[in-house]
Design a protein around this motif. Structure first.
Motif, PDB file in Angstrom:
ATOM      1  N   ASP A 157     -29.743 -57.325   6.666  1.00 31.30           N
ATOM      2  CA  ASP A 157     -29.557 -56.312   7.702  1.00 31.30           C
ATOM      3  C   ASP A 157     -30.271 -56.653   9.003  1.00 31.30           C
ATOM      4  O   ASP A 157     -30.214 -55.894   9.971  1.00 31.30           O
ATOM      5  CB  ASP A 157     -30.014 -54.935   7.208  1.00 31.30           C
ATOM      6  CG  ASP A 157     -31.512 -54.879   6.899  1.00 31.30           C
ATOM      7  OD1 ASP A 157     -32.215 -55.907   7.067  1.00 31.30           O
ATOM      8  OD2 ASP A 157     -31.978 -53.798   6.485  1.00 31.30           O
ATOM      9  N   GLY A 158     -30.950 -57.809   9.046  1.00 36.91           N
ATOM     10  CA  GLY A 158     -31.610 -58.248  10.270  1.00 36.91           C
ATOM     11  C   GLY A 158     -32.902 -57.547  10.590  1.00 36.91           C
ATOM     12  O   GLY A 158     -33.482 -57.766  11.663  1.00 36.91           O
ATOM     13  N   SER A 159     -33.412 -56.710   9.681  1.00 35.82           N
ATOM     14  CA  SER A 159     -34.616 -55.929   9.970  1.00 35.82           C
ATOM     15  C   SER A 159     -35.915 -56.638   9.603  1.00 35.82           C
ATOM     16  O   SER A 159     -37.002 -56.152   9.928  1.00 35.82           O
ATOM     17  CB  SER A 159     -34.556 -54.586   9.240  1.00 35.82           C
ATOM     18  OG  SER A 159     -34.621 -54.771   7.834  1.00 35.82           O
ATOM     19  N   THR A 160     -35.793 -57.783   8.926  1.00 35.24           N
ATOM     20  CA  THR A 160     -36.984 -58.528   8.508  1.00 35.24           C
ATOM     21  C   THR A 160     -36.783 -60.008   8.785  1.00 35.24           C
ATOM     22  O   THR A 160     -35.712 -60.556   8.505  1.00 35.24           O
ATOM     23  CB  THR A 160     -37.266 -58.339   7.007  1.00 35.24           C
ATOM     24  OG1 THR A 160     -37.364 -56.943   6.716  1.00 35.24           O
ATOM     25  CG2 THR A 160     -38.562 -59.025   6.606  1.00 35.24           C
ATOM     26  N   GLY A 161     -37.803 -60.636   9.347  1.00 30.52           N
ATOM     27  CA  GLY A 161     -37.805 -62.069   9.557  1.00 30.52           C
ATOM     28  C   GLY A 161     -38.846 -62.727   8.682  1.00 30.52           C
ATOM     29  O   GLY A 161     -39.902 -62.139   8.392  1.00 30.52           O
ATOM     30  N   GLY A 181     -33.254 -59.057  17.025  1.00 26.70           N
ATOM     31  CA  GLY A 181     -33.992 -60.114  16.343  1.00 26.70           C
ATOM     32  C   GLY A 181     -35.389 -60.312  16.875  1.00 26.70           C
ATOM     33  O   GLY A 181     -36.065 -61.287  16.517  1.00 26.70           O
ATOM     34  N   LEU A 182     -35.866 -59.403  17.720  1.00 21.98           N
ATOM     35  CA  LEU A 182     -37.233 -59.472  18.243  1.00 21.98           C
ATOM     36  C   LEU A 182     -38.187 -58.707  17.328  1.00 21.98           C
ATOM     37  O   LEU A 182     -37.823 -57.653  16.797  1.00 21.98           O
ATOM     38  CB  LEU A 182     -37.301 -58.895  19.653  1.00 21.98           C
ATOM     39  CG  LEU A 182     -36.690 -59.752  20.763  1.00 21.98           C
ATOM     40  CD1 LEU A 182     -36.501 -58.930  22.036  1.00 21.98           C
ATOM     41  CD2 LEU A 182     -37.568 -60.974  21.038  1.00 21.98           C
ATOM     42  N   PRO A 183     -39.417 -59.196  17.141  1.00 21.86           N
ATOM     43  CA  PRO A 183     -40.378 -58.507  16.284  1.00 21.86           C
ATOM     44  C   PRO A 183     -40.740 -57.121  16.812  1.00 21.86           C
ATOM     45  O   PRO A 183     -40.858 -56.908  18.020  1.00 21.86           O
ATOM     46  CB  PRO A 183     -41.595 -59.429  16.304  1.00 21.86           C
ATOM     47  CG  PRO A 183     -41.040 -60.783  16.635  1.00 21.86           C
ATOM     48  CD  PRO A 183     -39.917 -60.515  17.590  1.00 21.86           C
ATOM     49  N   THR A 184     -40.910 -56.187  15.874  1.00 26.18           N
ATOM     50  CA  THR A 184     -41.364 -54.842  16.205  1.00 26.18           C
ATOM     51  C   THR A 184     -42.724 -54.551  15.567  1.00 26.18           C
ATOM     52  O   THR A 184     -43.246 -53.448  15.712  1.00 26.18           O
ATOM     53  CB  THR A 184     -40.357 -53.788  15.732  1.00 26.18           C
ATOM     54  OG1 THR A 184     -40.177 -53.899  14.315  1.00 26.18           O
ATOM     55  CG2 THR A 184     -39.018 -53.982  16.424  1.00 26.18           C
ATOM     56  N   GLY A 185     -43.261 -55.532  14.866  1.00 25.44           N
ATOM     57  CA  GLY A 185     -44.547 -55.354  14.203  1.00 25.44           C
ATOM     58  C   GLY A 185     -45.318 -56.653  14.175  1.00 25.44           C
ATOM     59  O   GLY A 185     -44.932 -57.651  14.796  1.00 25.44           O
ATOM     60  N   THR A 186     -46.411 -56.647  13.440  1.00 25.70           N
ATOM     61  CA  THR A 186     -47.285 -57.815  13.306  1.00 25.70           C
ATOM     62  C   THR A 186     -46.957 -58.552  12.014  1.00 25.70           C
ATOM     63  O   THR A 186     -46.787 -57.916  10.972  1.00 25.70           O
ATOM     64  CB  THR A 186     -48.755 -57.383  13.287  1.00 25.70           C
ATOM     65  OG1 THR A 186     -49.052 -56.663  14.480  1.00 25.70           O
ATOM     66  CG2 THR A 186     -49.681 -58.590  13.187  1.00 25.70           C
TER      67      THR A 186
END
Length: 294
Positions: A157-161, A181-186
């Motif tokens: 789903d693209g929510s985790t890298g 695809g940009l990070p939203t967390g650490t």
């Protein structure tokens, strides 16, 4: 307990790449592609007919992404290039950084159409590399001071890298905006492989969210659940497995590249399949790679 499975597959290509890497598959043409990075070669294999072609490159290429039926994007030590499928003609697209001692390494397209691509020192100089996000022509540096960036892949789903620095050997997880695809967390450690044999190398994430990771130096592809539990190890006939890719009309097969880089003469005799490219030989629930959006 991790299940260990013997190799029951086949050799897709007996050509021994010094540094086989960056495999991918184009379902529109039925062709698999991969690189010999240090050999400056792009390999092409039509799976249905097993017709093989090789394309010499003027740079150290490491990542290929489909753009459209006529064009591909290649990430290299000299930047990103568009490649015409028909004749292999290359045209510059953009550059990532200005460190001449660096080359490109791992990378993968996010479901949004953006690309994650990485760099590292040509002789793995410590902390020389980085991981970048490329959306169209906009480049954003995501993570710095990386020695050997690898393991880049994304949840369905693209929510985790996912990614790693093979020098540190931590499989990392980071929350992403599925639309960009940009990070939203650490980033956080998903699996700490410090002190275990082999290095975390290239990876892909299947339709169920399982992470398939090539284990450099351990003759294996390891399988992790999204919570970091290692549930399986599939052995391959080369010690330095480097990167997997889903292939076939249904993305239900897995190919794996390998390398002979760093092996002395005695090591190559003991590892006769080093650098060859393999298919694991059983069905998987894979996914086709998204196209890169210009």
């Amino acid at each position: 307990m991790t299940e260990i499975h013997s190799f029951t597959g086949r050799t897709l290509c007996e050509t021994a790449s010094q540094l086989g890497e960056g495999p991918t598959y184009d379902p529109a043409t039925g062709k698999a592609y991969w690189f010999d990075i240090t050999g400056q070669m792009l390999h092409e294999l039509h799976l249905a007919t097993m017709t093989k072609a090789t394309h010499a490159l003027p740079f150290l290429g490491s990542v290929l992404a489909v753009v459209d039926p006529e064009r591909q994007l290649i990430v290299s030590d000299r930047g990103l290039f568009l490649r015409k499928v028909a004749d292999g003609a290359l045209s510059p697209y953009l550059t990532l950084e200005d460190k001449p001692q660096n080359r490109s390494n791992d990378g993968r397209v996010h479901p949004s159409g953006a690309l994650w691509a990485s760099t590292m020192g040509r002789t793995a100089e410590k902390h020389s590399g980085a991981i970048y996000h490329i959306a169209g022509t906009t480049v954003t540096k995501l993570f710095s001071n990386v020695t050997i960036p690898n393991g880049i892949c994304f949840s369905p789903d693209g929510s985790t890298g996912y990614f790693t620095d093979s020098h540190v050997n931590h499989l990392m997880r980071v929350a992403l905006d599925p639309k960009t695809g940009l990070p939203t967390g650490t980033p956080e450690v998903l699996s700490d492989e410090t002190g275990t044999p082999g290095d975390i190398d290239g990876a892909v994430c299947d339709a169920d969210g399982l992470i398939w990771n090539a284990r450099w130096g351990a003759n294996a592809v390891d399988v992790y659940t999204p919570d970091g539990t290692k549930i399986a190890r599939h052995l391959v006939p080369a010690s330095q497995a480097s990167c997997p890719a889903f292939i076939g009309d249904k993305a239900d097969r897995l190919m794996v590249t390998s390398a002979w880089q760093g092996l002395e003469a005695a090591g190559r005799l003991a590892d006769p399949h080093a650098g060859q490219t393999f298919e694991l030989g059983f069905a998987v629930k894979g996914r086709f790679e998204p196209a890169f959006t210009l």
